[in-house]
Design a protein around this motif. Structure first.
Motif, short mmCIF file in Angstrom:
data_model
loop_
_atom_site.label_atom_id
_atom_site.label_comp_id
_atom_site.label_asym_id
_atom_site.label_seq_id
_atom_site.Cartn_x
_atom_site.Cartn_y
_atom_site.Cartn_z
N ASP A 209 0.79 -1.24 0.00
CA ASP A 209 0.00 0.00 0.00
C ASP A 209 0.82 1.29 0.00
OD1 ASP A 209 -2.48 -1.17 -0.16
OD2 ASP A 209 -2.82 -1.23 1.99
N GLU A 210 2.02 1.26 0.63
CA GLU A 210 2.81 2.49 0.70
C GLU A 210 3.25 2.94 -0.68
OE1 GLU A 210 6.16 2.83 3.25
OE2 GLU A 210 4.99 2.62 5.09
N GLY A 211 3.05 4.22 -0.97
CA GLY A 211 3.46 4.77 -2.26
C GLY A 211 2.40 4.67 -3.33
N PHE A 212 1.26 4.06 -3.00
CA PHE A 212 0.16 3.96 -3.97
C PHE A 212 -1.00 4.84 -3.49
CE2 PHE A 212 2.58 0.05 -4.42
CZ PHE A 212 2.71 -0.04 -5.80
N PRO A 213 -1.76 5.39 -4.42
CA PRO A 213 -2.80 6.36 -4.04
C PRO A 213 -3.95 5.77 -3.24
CG PRO A 213 -2.91 5.88 -6.39
CD PRO A 213 -1.64 5.27 -5.89
N THR A 214 -4.21 4.47 -3.39
CA THR A 214 -5.33 3.84 -2.72
C THR A 214 -4.86 2.65 -1.89
OG1 THR A 214 -6.77 4.42 -4.58
CG2 THR A 214 -7.60 2.77 -3.03
N GLU A 215 -5.29 2.60 -0.64
CA GLU A 215 -4.97 1.46 0.21
C GLU A 215 -5.93 0.30 -0.08
OE1 GLU A 215 -5.04 2.57 4.29
OE2 GLU A 215 -3.20 3.77 4.16
N LEU A 216 -5.37 -0.89 -0.13
CA LEU A 216 -6.20 -2.08 -0.37
C LEU A 216 -6.50 -2.82 0.93
CD1 LEU A 216 -4.49 -3.54 -3.59
CD2 LEU A 216 -6.49 -2.04 -3.43
N ILE A 217 -5.57 -2.82 1.87
CA ILE A 217 -5.73 -3.57 3.12
C ILE A 217 -6.25 -2.63 4.20
CG2 ILE A 217 -4.58 -4.97 4.87
CD1 ILE A 217 -2.48 -5.66 2.70
N HIS A 218 -7.37 -2.99 4.81
CA HIS A 218 -8.02 -2.13 5.79
C HIS A 218 -8.20 -2.85 7.12
CE1 HIS A 218 -9.23 0.87 2.67
NE2 HIS A 218 -9.20 -0.22 1.89
N THR A 219 -8.10 -2.08 8.19
CA THR A 219 -8.36 -2.61 9.53
C THR A 219 -9.83 -2.42 9.87
OG1 THR A 219 -6.12 -2.03 10.26
CG2 THR A 219 -7.77 -2.41 11.98
N VAL A 220 -10.44 -3.46 10.37
CA VAL A 220 -11.81 -3.37 10.88
C VAL A 220 -11.68 -3.43 12.41
CG1 VAL A 220 -14.12 -4.37 10.90
CG2 VAL A 220 -12.70 -4.51 8.83
N ILE A 223 -12.16 -6.33 15.12
CA ILE A 223 -12.43 -7.62 14.45
C ILE A 223 -11.18 -8.15 13.77
CG2 ILE A 223 -13.83 -8.84 12.76
CD1 ILE A 223 -16.01 -6.77 13.15
N GLY A 224 -10.68 -7.44 12.76
CA GLY A 224 -9.54 -7.95 12.03
C GLY A 224 -9.22 -7.11 10.81
N TYR A 225 -9.16 -7.76 9.65
CA TYR A 225 -8.71 -7.07 8.44
C TYR A 225 -9.54 -7.49 7.24
CZ TYR A 225 -4.71 -6.15 11.44
OH TYR A 225 -3.93 -5.75 12.48
N VAL A 226 -9.55 -6.62 6.23
CA VAL A 226 -10.24 -6.91 4.98
C VAL A 226 -9.44 -6.29 3.84
CG1 VAL A 226 -11.72 -4.86 5.15
CG2 VAL A 226 -12.42 -6.79 3.71
N LEU A 227 -9.37 -6.99 2.72
CA LEU A 227 -8.77 -6.44 1.51
C LEU A 227 -9.90 -6.06 0.56
CD1 LEU A 227 -5.61 -7.48 -0.34
CD2 LEU A 227 -7.70 -7.23 -1.67
N LYS A 228 -9.91 -4.77 0.18
CA LYS A 228 -10.94 -4.26 -0.73
C LYS A 228 -10.31 -4.09 -2.11
CE LYS A 228 -13.40 -1.88 2.98
NZ LYS A 228 -13.94 -0.59 3.48
N ASP A 229 -11.03 -4.49 -3.14
CA ASP A 229 -10.44 -4.48 -4.48
C ASP A 229 -10.96 -3.35 -5.34
OD1 ASP A 229 -13.02 -5.38 -4.91
OD2 ASP A 229 -12.44 -6.96 -6.30
N THR A 230 -11.44 -2.27 -4.72
CA THR A 230 -11.88 -1.11 -5.49
C THR A 230 -10.88 0.01 -5.34
OG1 THR A 230 -13.21 -0.43 -3.58
CG2 THR A 230 -14.34 -1.65 -5.32
N LEU A 231 -10.55 0.66 -6.45
CA LEU A 231 -9.59 1.77 -6.45
C LEU A 231 -10.30 3.10 -6.33
CD1 LEU A 231 -7.13 0.54 -9.24
CD2 LEU A 231 -6.80 0.47 -6.77
#
Length: 231
Positions: A209-220, A223-231
């Motif tokens: 995620d570092e250096g890219f405009p959109t983060e894919l890995i998110h903290t919930v 609970i835990g974590y989720v990877l979102k595939d939308t830019l």
């Protein structure tokens, strides 16, 4: 078909004891008593799993692991470390060790770790034959070559980081708790401690995620974590 385990252990009494115990469980056991013997045995025989002591004469277990991973990314490697050798554990995991045991350990724990590593290895082999690419947004993982790209930029991940990211991508849009991730990626419970998941999520985020405009890995939170595939 019986599985072959290469045991690289310089203390001959311990090596012989491990051989007896493992053979009683139905494994075929190959012994090597120093790092140089271990490297030769690895090259000559096709082991299904390697039990590797860190403290070895000739070449160290860490150096032997580096050599093994330079030519084979798939064979499971279990490191055996001294009680307080945190640096060896970290180095081993970074180089691609699948698991580690701390001396002294119970033989039943060893059996459990071996079964888990062999099961995960078999599952990964089946997956590699079933599908080649995992894709989420501009992130691509090649399951056969273990290459990772984001926005066509190559990313360098360790074996554990790759396995974690692949699990997140396979379950994109689904919130995964730490116990789920630990069970599926590590294959066992670190005495109930899930902090290792948070540590490796940070490692993967830094690379993905570092250096890219959109983060894919998110903290919930909570609970835990989720990877979102939308830019």
């Amino acid at each position: 078909m019986e599985k072959a385990i290469l045991v690289v252990e310089d203390e001959r009494k311990i090596a012989r004891l491990l051989q007896i115990e493992l053979e009683s469980e139905g494994y075929r056991v190959l012994l090597a008593h120093d790092g140089i013997e271990g490297w030769a045995a690895f090259q000559e025989y096709q082991a299904d799993l390697i039990l590797l002591d860190v403290m070895l004469p000739g070449i160290s277990g860490i150096e032997l692991l580096r050599r093994i991973r330079s030519v084979n990314q798939d064979v499971p490697v279990l490191l055996v470390t001294a009680k307080n050798s945190v640096e060896d554990k970290v180095s081993g995991l970074d180089l691609g060790a699948n698991d580690y045991l701390t001396k002294p350990f119970e033989i039943e724990e060893l059996f459990a770790r071996i079964r888990t590593s062999l099961r995960l290895s078999a599952r990964a082999a089946q997956t590699d034959h079933a599908e080649e690419w995992l894709i989420a947004a501009d992130l691509k993982l090649n399951l056969n070559t273990r290459e990772v790209e984001r926005a066509d930029k190559p990313l360098q991940l360790t074996q554990r980081e790759f396995d974690l990211l692949a699990y997140l991508v396979r379950n994109k849009k689904h919130v995964l708790n730490r116990d789920q991730i630990l069970s599926e990626v590590w294959g066992y419970d670190y005495d109930g401690n899930t902090n290792v998941v948070d540590v490796y999520i940070r490692y993967v985020r830094k690379k993905v995620d570092e250096g890219f405009p959109t983060e894919l890995i998110h903290t919930v939170r909570g609970i835990g974590y989720v990877l979102k595939d939308t830019l």
